[in-house]
Motif scaffolding. Structure first.
Motif, PDB file in Angstrom:
ATOM      1  N   ASP A  23       0.828  -1.211   0.000  1.00  8.56           N
ATOM      2  CA  ASP A  23       0.000   0.000   0.000  1.00  8.56           C
ATOM      3  C   ASP A  23       0.858   1.256   0.000  1.00  8.56           C
ATOM      4  O   ASP A  23       0.492   2.269  -0.612  1.00  8.56           O
ATOM      5  CB  ASP A  23      -0.929   0.010   1.221  1.00  8.56           C
ATOM      6  N   LEU A  24       1.992   1.195   0.672  1.00  7.15           N
ATOM      7  CA  LEU A  24       2.889   2.347   0.709  1.00  7.15           C
ATOM      8  C   LEU A  24       3.448   2.636  -0.683  1.00  7.15           C
ATOM      9  O   LEU A  24       3.557   3.803  -1.081  1.00  7.15           O
ATOM     10  CB  LEU A  24       4.022   2.100   1.703  1.00  7.15           C
ATOM     11  N   TYR A  25       3.795   1.585  -1.412  1.00  9.33           N
ATOM     12  CA  TYR A  25       4.283   1.766  -2.785  1.00  9.33           C
ATOM     13  C   TYR A  25       3.214   2.421  -3.667  1.00  9.33           C
ATOM     14  O   TYR A  25       3.512   3.299  -4.485  1.00  9.33           O
ATOM     15  CB  TYR A  25       4.703   0.419  -3.388  1.00  9.33           C
ATOM     16  N   SER A  26       1.964   1.960  -3.482  1.00 11.57           N
ATOM     17  CA  SER A  26       0.864   2.534  -4.270  1.00 11.57           C
ATOM     18  C   SER A  26       0.677   4.019  -3.956  1.00 11.57           C
ATOM     19  O   SER A  26       0.457   4.843  -4.851  1.00 11.57           O
ATOM     20  CB  SER A  26      -0.440   1.771  -3.971  1.00 11.57           C
ATOM     21  N   GLU A  27       0.791   4.364  -2.677  1.00 13.88           N
ATOM     22  CA  GLU A  27       0.647   5.772  -2.267  1.00 13.88           C
ATOM     23  C   GLU A  27       1.763   6.636  -2.837  1.00 13.88           C
ATOM     24  O   GLU A  27       1.530   7.761  -3.306  1.00 13.88           O
ATOM     25  CB  GLU A  27       0.635   5.844  -0.741  1.00 13.88           C
ATOM     26  N   LEU A  28       2.994   6.082  -2.819  1.00 12.50           N
ATOM     27  CA  LEU A  28       4.133   6.811  -3.389  1.00 12.50           C
ATOM     28  C   LEU A  28       3.976   7.000  -4.888  1.00 12.50           C
ATOM     29  O   LEU A  28       4.356   8.047  -5.447  1.00 12.50           O
ATOM     30  CB  LEU A  28       5.438   6.064  -3.083  1.00 12.50           C
ATOM     31  N   LYS A  29       3.386   6.009  -5.561  1.00 15.18           N
ATOM     32  CA  LYS A  29       3.161   6.118  -7.009  1.00 15.18           C
ATOM     33  C   LYS A  29       2.114   7.190  -7.311  1.00 15.18           C
ATOM     34  O   LYS A  29       2.269   8.000  -8.241  1.00 15.18           O
ATOM     35  CB  LYS A  29       2.717   4.766  -7.547  1.00 15.18           C
ATOM     36  N   GLU A  30       1.038   7.204  -6.517  1.00 16.34           N
ATOM     37  CA  GLU A  30      -0.026   8.198  -6.730  1.00 16.34           C
ATOM     38  C   GLU A  30       0.471   9.615  -6.476  1.00 16.34           C
ATOM     39  O   GLU A  30       0.048  10.570  -7.134  1.00 16.34           O
ATOM     40  CB  GLU A  30      -1.213   7.888  -5.820  1.00 16.34           C
ATOM     41  N   ASN A  31       1.387   9.764  -5.512  1.00 14.73           N
ATOM     42  CA  ASN A  31       1.943  11.088  -5.216  1.00 14.73           C
ATOM     43  C   ASN A  31       3.004  11.514  -6.212  1.00 14.73           C
ATOM     44  O   ASN A  31       3.485  12.648  -6.148  1.00 14.73           O
ATOM     45  CB  ASN A  31       2.552  11.106  -3.811  1.00 14.73           C
ATOM     46  N   GLY A  32       3.384  10.607  -7.089  1.00 13.70           N
ATOM     47  CA  GLY A  32       4.401  10.913  -8.082  1.00 13.70           C
ATOM     48  C   GLY A  32       5.813  10.813  -7.567  1.00 13.70           C
ATOM     49  O   GLY A  32       6.753  11.246  -8.237  1.00 13.70           O
ATOM     50  N   THR A  33       5.964  10.245  -6.382  1.00  7.66           N
ATOM     51  CA  THR A  33       7.304  10.106  -5.808  1.00  7.66           C
ATOM     52  C   THR A  33       8.125   9.078  -6.572  1.00  7.66           C
ATOM     53  O   THR A  33       9.334   9.235  -6.764  1.00  7.66           O
ATOM     54  CB  THR A  33       7.214   9.705  -4.327  1.00  7.66           C
TER      55      THR A  33
END
Length: 327
Positions: free
Chosen positions: A5-15
């Motif tokens: 889930d953390l990876y998905s959040e980082l992807k959505e934030n463009g990180t």
């Protein structure tokens, strides 16, 4: 391990990019497999095979090499290993002390094995200790215990405990063994009962005084097996006398103490040992009772006992395992 889930959040934030996200999730699905214990096992086997190979090589070429040269060669290996270990060792500690390197651990083991080979060869070829076989095993035992504590090595501690058992057995009955070829059963039983008690006491003391308390398992492992086996042998050795049941009472008392100790430490392994040896003792009593019936009904009851008791024992072990995991 980092959740997906953390990876998905980082992807959505463009990180991180979509490509990086795919690589990270793929790595998460296929984690690396540790080969730590496999490599350690191979290294231990390597040391053992090296020691065995050197022994075979020396044995086959003993006439051409000479005893003095062989002893000098073994002493050189032993001295070189201990020199390296003493030079690179960490300061002594009462707590767990990890080896400075993997090489250190195995050179220490090789040095101890070489030392045992050297003393054994010296006694066999030159009779340095004469017929005093107790002294021939006592000195290596002291060295092994010193090395085990100084360098905090569980493997060498196990070798030292084994050497202690050899010393106690040899030092008490060497003359009788050599003269008659037979051991006195009672003498051996009392000797190994004493050994078991000493090892169980050592396990208690090492924890009580917080002095290398991680050695507790090794002491207790040997002590439990030796004590229970010696008590069972004592029972059979006095099978026709009234003392037989006294030995079983001692066994059950020891089992009760170790049962409480295993519960306190949440040790399923020692709990399993207590149940196993207690089951053997109870089965001996049942078998003896059925044997007095001396008829076909007794045989049927004995078969029924083993079926029912084995099932109940398995269920009890499974339940205890669950209780220890959840408590």
């Amino acid at each position: 391990m980092i959740p997906t889930d953390l990876y998905s959040e980082l992807k959505e934030n463009g990180t991180i990019s979509a490509e990086s996200f795919e690589k990270l999730t793929e790595k998460q699905r296929s984690p690396l497999f540790s080969l730590h214990w496999e490599l350690k096992t191979l290294l231990y086997l390597g040391v053992m095979m090296l020691s065995t190979g050197l022994g075979i090589l020396i044995y086959k070429n003993i006439d051409t090499i000479g005893h003095q040269a062989i002893l000098a060669f073994i002493a050189a290996i032993c001295g070189g290993c201990f020199y390296y270990c003493f030079k690179h060792k960490k300061p002594f500690s009462r707590e767990l002390l990890k080896a400075p390197s993997v090489l250190f651990d195995y050179l220490l083991l090789l040095g101890c094995l070489s030392f045992l080979t050297f003393t054994g060869y010296l006694q066999f070829q030159y009779q340095v200790f004469g017929t005093n076989y107790g002294l021939a095993t006592f000195i290596p035992m002291l060295v092994l215990f010193y090395v085990a504590y100084e360098f905090d090595h569980l493997g060498i501690l196990s070798i030292a405990i084994t050497n202690l058992a050899v010393w106690m057995g040899v030092s008490i009955t060497p003359n009788r063994l050599l003269s008659t070829g037979n051991f006195d059963n009672n003498t051996l039983i009392y000797t190994y009962l004493l050994l078991g008690a000493v090892l169980i006491l050592a396990a208690f003391l090492t924890e009580h005084f917080n002095f290398k308390k991680h050695f507790r398992f090794s002491y207790l492992h040997f002590g439990v097996h030796i004590s229970f086996i010696a008590l069972l042998f004592a029972y059979f050795n006095h099978y026709e006398s009234k003392l037989a049941f006294l030995w079983l009472l001692i066994l059950f008392a020891l089992a009760f103490y170790l049962y409480l100790d295993a519960l306190r430490h949440k040790s399923f392994y020692f709990m399993l040992l207590v149940i196993f040896y207690s089951y053997i003792a109870v089965s001996i009593l049942v078998f003896r009772l059925m044997d007095t019936m001396n008829n076909i009904g007794g045989m049927y009851l004995l078969c029924l006992y083993f079926i029912v008791s084995a099932t109940a024992l398995i269920l009890r072990i499974v339940r205890l395992n669950k209780q220890m995991k959840t408590s």
